[in-house]
Design a protein around this motif. Structure first.
Motif, short mmCIF file in Angstrom:
data_model
loop_
_atom_site.label_atom_id
_atom_site.label_comp_id
_atom_site.label_asym_id
_atom_site.label_seq_id
_atom_site.Cartn_x
_atom_site.Cartn_y
_atom_site.Cartn_z
N ALA A 87 0.83 -1.21 0.00
CA ALA A 87 0.00 0.00 0.00
C ALA A 87 0.87 1.26 0.00
O ALA A 87 0.63 2.18 -0.80
CB ALA A 87 -0.92 -0.02 1.22
N SER A 88 1.88 1.31 0.86
CA SER A 88 2.71 2.53 0.95
C SER A 88 3.53 2.72 -0.33
O SER A 88 3.62 3.84 -0.85
CB SER A 88 3.64 2.45 2.18
N PHE A 89 4.07 1.62 -0.85
CA PHE A 89 4.86 1.71 -2.10
C PHE A 89 3.97 2.14 -3.25
O PHE A 89 4.32 3.03 -4.03
CB PHE A 89 5.52 0.36 -2.40
N LEU A 112 1.92 16.05 -1.23
CA LEU A 112 3.31 15.91 -0.74
C LEU A 112 3.31 15.40 0.70
O LEU A 112 4.05 14.48 1.04
CB LEU A 112 4.05 17.24 -0.84
N LEU A 113 2.42 15.97 1.52
CA LEU A 113 2.33 15.53 2.92
C LEU A 113 1.95 14.05 2.98
O LEU A 113 2.60 13.26 3.69
CB LEU A 113 1.28 16.37 3.66
N GLY A 119 5.58 7.48 2.81
CA GLY A 119 7.01 7.17 2.73
C GLY A 119 7.53 6.63 4.04
O GLY A 119 8.32 5.68 4.06
N ALA A 120 7.06 7.19 5.15
CA ALA A 120 7.49 6.70 6.47
C ALA A 120 7.03 5.26 6.67
O ALA A 120 7.82 4.41 7.12
CB ALA A 120 6.91 7.61 7.56
N LEU A 177 15.74 5.64 -1.92
CA LEU A 177 14.57 6.53 -1.78
C LEU A 177 14.52 7.11 -0.37
O LEU A 177 14.31 8.31 -0.17
CB LEU A 177 13.29 5.75 -2.07
N ILE A 178 14.74 6.24 0.61
CA ILE A 178 14.66 6.69 2.01
C ILE A 178 15.79 7.68 2.32
O ILE A 178 15.56 8.75 2.88
CB ILE A 178 14.71 5.47 2.95
#
Ligand code: HEM
Length: 225
Positions: A87-89, A112-113, A119-120, A177-178
């Protein structure tokens, strides 16, 4: 502009390659001659495949397959790690590429937020998935006999080794990415330094998406036997 061209070419090229290999695997080799025949047949097959996605029983079949795959690879509570990562990816890729390809000014505001928050979750779930699955993708693991067909350059390579390479490319791209995202938040990188960081983040995202697509097609989706 260069990133957009590379992204469109890479993604369409990969989708063509994967679907074309699957199309050819269904045709006896003596019938694979004549580009016009193959072109016409492939277009028909591709259209049928797309229509098949909207077939009444497709979601049911896809869900049954996903459950059986998860039961083997992410048993019990570990499924949560898989779904958090997927889901996050998926969300980060969708928001990131939508802004990178379709806008000139880049990501801003609520998208963006939401991207940074997803992303976290991506960073946490990727770490958990690596801790859980790294053993299955050890470079010194027994490669087995099955070879791979999706890349003419790797035709002789055992499938297990190709999957291991793809897994660690995805892991390295995820780490890139991180690191680039966190680095861009540090006070050391002034405005001009943000551009190379963003470029590195974008190409890390492209590498992660291509590796994930290859892992999905080659390591998860059932193949015609
Ligand atoms: C730790 C995880 C992540 C964080 C904190 C993060 C953060 C960010 C930030 C702050 C930006 C905007 C940079 C700017 O415009 O200056 C950005 C852009 C971008 N991100 Fe991420 N991101 C993460 C993960 C991902 C992932 C997993 C993907 C895709 C697979 C991705 C794809 C992109 C893309 C394509 C852009 C460029 C958007 C543009 O050109 O406007 N990001 N990210």
């Amino acid at each position: 502009m260069v990133f957009i061209i590379i992204t469109v070419l890479a993604v369409t090229g990969l989708v063509f390659r994967f679907t074309y290999v699957r199309f050819l695997s269904g045709i006896p080799s003596d019938r694979r001659t004549g580009l016009t025949f193959v072109g016409r047949e492939y277009a028909g097959w591709f259209g049928d495949g797309l229509r098949g996605l909207f077939d009444g029983d497709f979601p049911g079949r896809a869900w049954t397959f996903t459950k059986s795959w998860l039961a083997v690879n992410y048993p019990g509570w570990r499924q949560g790690i898989f779904w958090a990562l997927a889901a996050s990816f998926g969300f980060c890729a969708a928001t990131g590429f939508a802004f990178a390809v379709f806008t000139k000014r880049g990501m801003y505001g609520l998208p963006l937020l939401a991207h940074v928050m997803a992303g976290a979750l991506f960073a946490l779930s990727l770490t958990a998935a690596l801790l859980l699955r790294a053993r299955a993708f050890r470079p010194d693991a027994d490669p087995g006999l099955e070879t791979c067909d999706f890349c003419p350059l790797m035709k002789t390579l055992p499938k297990k080794i190709v999957l291991t390479i793809l897994f660690w490319i995805f892991a390295a791209a995820g780490l890139a990415l991180i690191v680039t995202a966190l680095a861009s938040m540090l006070p050391y990188f002034y405005f001009r330094a943000q551009f190379p960081l963003l470029e590195f983040h974008r190409y890390g995202a492209l590498a992660a998406v291509l590796a994930a697509a290859a892992l999905f097609d080659f390591g998860i989706l059932p193949r015609r036997t």
